[in-house]
Design an enzyme around this catalytic site. Sequence first.
Site, mmCIF file in Angstrom:
data_model
loop_
_atom_site.group_PDB
_atom_site.id
_atom_site.type_symbol
_atom_site.label_atom_id
_atom_site.label_comp_id
_atom_site.label_asym_id
_atom_site.label_seq_id
_atom_site.Cartn_x
_atom_site.Cartn_y
_atom_site.Cartn_z
ATOM 1 N N CYS A 1 0.836 -1.214 0.000
ATOM 2 C CA CYS A 1 0.000 0.000 0.000
ATOM 3 C C CYS A 1 0.861 1.250 0.000
ATOM 4 O O CYS A 1 1.398 1.660 1.037
ATOM 5 C CB CYS A 1 -0.930 -0.004 1.218
ATOM 6 S SG CYS A 1 -2.015 1.435 1.296
ATOM 7 N N CYS B 1 -0.443 4.130 2.138
ATOM 8 C CA CYS B 1 -0.270 3.897 3.579
ATOM 9 C C CYS B 1 1.170 4.183 4.010
ATOM 10 O O CYS B 1 1.406 4.786 5.053
ATOM 11 C CB CYS B 1 -0.597 2.446 3.944
ATOM 12 S SG CYS B 1 -2.159 1.814 3.320
ATOM 13 N N ASP B 2 2.123 3.724 3.212
ATOM 14 C CA ASP B 2 3.506 3.654 3.688
ATOM 15 C C ASP B 2 4.519 4.484 2.907
ATOM 16 O O ASP B 2 5.685 4.567 3.307
ATOM 17 C CB ASP B 2 3.970 2.186 3.674
ATOM 18 C CG ASP B 2 3.120 1.309 4.584
ATOM 19 O OD1 ASP B 2 2.670 1.817 5.626
ATOM 20 O OD2 ASP B 2 2.901 0.131 4.248
#
Length: 306
Positions: free
Chosen positions: A131, A134-135
């Site tokens: 992701c 997300c990261d």
Amino acid sequence: MHNVVILGSGCAGNTAAIYTARAGLKPLVLMGREPGGQLSITSEVENFPGFPEGIMGPQLVENMKLQAERFGAEFRHGTVIESDLSKRPFRLNVDGEWIETATLIVATGASARWLGIPGEQHLIGKGVSSCATCDGFFYRNLKIMVVGGGDSALEEANFLTRFSNVMLVHRREQFRGSKIMIERVAANPKVQMVMNTVVDEVVANATGVVGAAKLRNLVTGEVTHQEVDGFFVAIGHIPNTKPFIGQLDLDEEGYILSHGGARTNIPGVFHAGDVQDRQYRQAITASGAGCMAAIEAERFLEAEGH
């Protein structure tokens, strides 16, 4: 006989549990094969509202679980292997035991497709991710690699150039994504495309996090080691809808088709989170979907006089 059974214990399932438990419906939550969902393999979450310093993914879902239990939700380890949604009460086969429920919230999520190479699973959350949104932030000005050739990979590569240069590795001669996405990536000077190449291994450094990737050119057979800090696998997701094939309306990839709000084609069965959402796939959108499904289930039961 349950008022509501919730399948899945990620953000969607746990939020649905909080709302239905507060409504006095005594929900049963079946935690599934991956208790905690995608967040259970995410390290730090910095974009969930209310946590200015960030929070570890597993802690966030555990907090939600404790909150739902406080209001009377019951959590049980178990996975649905078969279902009968042809009539009510709905019947679910949970690891060999049949249970019945008046309403059902399917929040089983979607599992990331992985490459299945050495080092990959061990280093999830330690440099390996599925992701980018997300990261990606954690790899500002570091070496980033994305693996894949469809729209997911092209989109993630483009997004990650906000933080650093990106090496995009694809096993074929050409990408299989949409024309517009291919053109966008080709025009981005921060993306280096490496074609006809596969990753054979993700290698940890001395501190136990991702340090390099072992690449193999499929045309020449040449093997190289590429230093990398963030290794993003973008080869799609698999929605966890197998027990509902032939009963719930699904699209060609297996995602639940929405029939307005959180409703499915079967009255009394509702969806929440990544099992239906192929676009956003965020903790906060999954939680919002869980809230919607819970309210729909509560209203459905109320209309029946429960």
